[in-house]
Design an enzyme around this catalytic site. Structure first.
Site, PDB file in Angstrom:
ATOM      1  N   HIS A   1      61.012  58.180  23.033  1.00 16.19           N
ATOM      2  CA  HIS A   1      60.151  58.145  21.849  1.00 16.19           C
ATOM      3  C   HIS A   1      61.028  58.165  20.593  1.00 16.19           C
ATOM      4  O   HIS A   1      61.987  58.933  20.518  1.00 16.19           O
ATOM      5  CB  HIS A   1      59.213  59.347  21.844  1.00 16.19           C
ATOM      6  CG  HIS A   1      58.238  59.336  20.710  1.00 16.19           C
ATOM      7  ND1 HIS A   1      57.155  58.486  20.672  1.00 16.19           N
ATOM      8  CD2 HIS A   1      58.196  60.059  19.559  1.00 16.19           C
ATOM      9  CE1 HIS A   1      56.489  58.691  19.547  1.00 16.19           C
ATOM     10  NE2 HIS A   1      57.101  59.640  18.863  1.00 16.19           N
TER      11      HIS A   1
ATOM     12  N   ARG B   1      40.645  51.830  31.950  1.00 21.59           N
ATOM     13  CA  ARG B   1      41.994  52.347  32.161  1.00 21.59           C
ATOM     14  C   ARG B   1      42.225  52.834  33.580  1.00 21.59           C
ATOM     15  O   ARG B   1      43.280  52.594  34.174  1.00 21.59           O
ATOM     16  CB  ARG B   1      42.269  53.476  31.165  1.00 21.59           C
ATOM     17  CG  ARG B   1      43.698  54.026  31.221  1.00 21.59           C
ATOM     18  CD  ARG B   1      43.860  55.231  30.324  1.00 21.59           C
ATOM     19  NE  ARG B   1      43.512  54.903  28.956  1.00 21.59           N
ATOM     20  CZ  ARG B   1      43.315  55.811  27.998  1.00 21.59           C
ATOM     21  NH1 ARG B   1      43.398  57.105  28.299  1.00 21.59           N
ATOM     22  NH2 ARG B   1      43.021  55.455  26.774  1.00 21.59           N
TER      23      ARG B   1
ATOM     24  N   GLU C   1      50.039  65.368  28.189  1.00 19.97           N
ATOM     25  CA  GLU C   1      50.008  65.449  26.720  1.00 19.97           C
ATOM     26  C   GLU C   1      50.825  64.291  26.144  1.00 19.97           C
ATOM     27  O   GLU C   1      52.007  64.140  26.454  1.00 19.97           O
ATOM     28  CB  GLU C   1      50.590  66.774  26.236  1.00 19.97           C
ATOM     29  CG  GLU C   1      50.590  66.903  24.716  1.00 19.97           C
ATOM     30  CD  GLU C   1      51.308  68.145  24.220  1.00 19.97           C
ATOM     31  OE1 GLU C   1      51.449  68.284  23.000  1.00 19.97           O
ATOM     32  OE2 GLU C   1      51.739  68.966  25.053  1.00 19.97           O
TER      33      GLU C   1
ATOM     34  N   GLY D   1      62.133  44.473  25.549  1.00 18.05           N
ATOM     35  CA  GLY D   1      62.994  44.987  26.601  1.00 18.05           C
ATOM     36  C   GLY D   1      64.395  45.343  26.162  1.00 18.05           C
ATOM     37  O   GLY D   1      65.330  45.242  26.961  1.00 18.05           O
TER      38      GLY D   1
ATOM     39  N   SER E   1      64.076  60.738  21.338  1.00 20.58           N
ATOM     40  CA  SER E   1      63.978  61.761  22.380  1.00 20.58           C
ATOM     41  C   SER E   1      63.630  61.130  23.725  1.00 20.58           C
ATOM     42  O   SER E   1      62.731  60.287  23.803  1.00 20.58           O
ATOM     43  CB  SER E   1      62.868  62.771  22.041  1.00 20.58           C
ATOM     44  OG  SER E   1      63.009  63.296  20.745  1.00 20.58           O
TER      45      SER E   1
ATOM     46  N   ARG F   1      50.754  51.272  26.704  1.00 21.60           N
ATOM     47  CA  ARG F   1      49.498  51.698  27.309  1.00 21.60           C
ATOM     48  C   ARG F   1      49.488  53.221  27.373  1.00 21.60           C
ATOM     49  O   ARG F   1      50.507  53.836  27.703  1.00 21.60           O
ATOM     50  CB  ARG F   1      49.371  51.158  28.741  1.00 21.60           C
ATOM     51  CG  ARG F   1      49.300  49.653  28.847  1.00 21.60           C
ATOM     52  CD  ARG F   1      47.932  49.123  28.510  1.00 21.60           C
ATOM     53  NE  ARG F   1      46.893  49.706  29.361  1.00 21.60           N
ATOM     54  CZ  ARG F   1      45.590  49.616  29.114  1.00 21.60           C
ATOM     55  NH1 ARG F   1      45.173  49.002  28.029  1.00 21.60           N
ATOM     56  NH2 ARG F   1      44.710  50.148  29.938  1.00 21.60           N
ATOM     57  N   ILE F   2      48.353  53.817  27.038  1.00 20.81           N
ATOM     58  CA  ILE F   2      48.186  55.256  27.264  1.00 20.81           C
ATOM     59  C   ILE F   2      47.793  55.442  28.720  1.00 20.81           C
ATOM     60  O   ILE F   2      46.821  54.849  29.199  1.00 20.81           O
ATOM     61  CB  ILE F   2      47.130  55.847  26.319  1.00 20.81           C
ATOM     62  CG1 ILE F   2      47.611  55.748  24.870  1.00 20.81           C
ATOM     63  CG2 ILE F   2      46.849  57.304  26.687  1.00 20.81           C
ATOM     64  CD1 ILE F   2      46.603  56.229  23.846  1.00 20.81           C
TER      65      ILE F   2
ATOM     66  N   GLU G   1      68.853  55.022  21.023  1.00 25.26           N
ATOM     67  CA  GLU G   1      68.028  54.921  22.233  1.00 25.26           C
ATOM     68  C   GLU G   1      68.823  54.276  23.362  1.00 25.26           C
ATOM     69  O   GLU G   1      68.745  54.698  24.522  1.00 25.26           O
ATOM     70  CB  GLU G   1      66.773  54.098  21.956  1.00 25.26           C
ATOM     71  CG  GLU G   1      65.765  54.757  21.048  1.00 25.26           C
ATOM     72  CD  GLU G   1      64.549  53.877  20.828  1.00 25.26           C
ATOM     73  OE1 GLU G   1      64.321  52.953  21.638  1.00 25.26           O
ATOM     74  OE2 GLU G   1      63.824  54.110  19.846  1.00 25.26           O
TER      75      GLU G   1
ATOM     76  N   THR H   1      54.118  64.029  30.669  1.00 25.39           N
ATOM     77  CA  THR H   1      53.027  64.872  31.147  1.00 25.39           C
ATOM     78  C   THR H   1      51.729  64.314  30.576  1.00 25.39           C
ATOM     79  O   THR H   1      51.726  63.278  29.905  1.00 25.39           O
ATOM     80  CB  THR H   1      53.212  66.332  30.703  1.00 25.39           C
ATOM     81  OG1 THR H   1      53.192  66.389  29.262  1.00 25.39           O
ATOM     82  CG2 THR H   1      54.527  66.902  31.221  1.00 25.39           C
TER      83      THR H   1
END
Length: 216
Positions: A112, A68, A146, A15, A139, A94-95, A177, A144
């Site tokens: 990221h 998922r 992708e 965190g 970044s 998690r994706i 960041e 989205t």
């Protein structure tokens, strides 16, 4: 956009970006209100940071769900109970399903540790060094379907030094960041930043494809 922007943060780890967001909201004029912090891991240290700041926390263990999609449906229900205007991913490992991403379209931000579109995925610092890059960074982007491919909001660019290791590079990128993520969240909360039909809109004008660039 309301005078106060309710934000829910998702995390899986220590965190550090959450702490940067918490610190940024302590300015008296901040429109950002961190409404809740949710983790898929009960042992995530970020939960303690949230509790220390008086922020509601919740745990939803993905291992308790059959796949998922089932987890994401439960997660969406939990998030929506807090009625956020913005959802912030801060090391959430998690994706996310397409259903989840579409549900929060235009109000889901991620950070990221690379200069996207370079080095999507993992091990970004090692990959930048192996490629001999002279610059690296991080970044903030809208999420989205992708992976790590959504429209860019802001990037922080740092020089790669001759003696850098993945660890030293990671340390310097993390510091950046903690600067640009609170900045992007505040822009959204102030109504200056949104995702339009054709891409990111900032102060009513289309933002360049690469987003804002901040160099150190």
């Amino acid at each position: 956009m309301p005078a106060t922007c309710n934000v829910v943060v998702l995390l899986s780890g220590t965190g550090s970006n959450l702490q940067a967001l918490i610190d940024s909201t302590r300015a008296g004029d901040s429109p950002v209100r961190i409404r809740a912090v949710i983790s898929n891991r009960a042992d995530a240290l970020g939960l303690q940071k949230a509790q220390d700041a008086g922020i509601d926390t919740a745990v939803l263990d993905h291992r308790q769900f059959d796949g998922r999609e089932a987890f994401d449906r439960a997660l969406m229900a939990l998030i929506d109970d807090f009625e956020p205007q913005l959802l912030v991913l801060a090391g959430f490992m998690r994706i996310l399903s397409a259903t989840f991403v579409r549900h929060y379209h235009g109000r889901l931000l991620n950070i990221h540790p690379s200069l996207l579109p370079k080095y999507k995925g993992l091990h970004t610092h090692q990959r930048a060094l192996e490629a001999g890059d002279s610059e690296h960074g991080c970044s903030v982007h809208f999420v989205t379907e992708e992976l790590d491919g959504g429209p860019l909001v802001v990037q922080a660019v740092i020089p790669v030094q001759s003696g850098d290791t993945p660890q030293t590079l990671a340390h310097r990128v993390h510091a950046q960041e903690h600067q640009i993520y609170p900045l992007a969240v505040r822009w959204f909360a102030e109504g200056r930043l949104r995702l339009g039909q054709q891409g990111v809109v900032f102060d009513g004008q289309p933002l360049a494809v690469g987003g804002h660039s901040i160099r150190s």
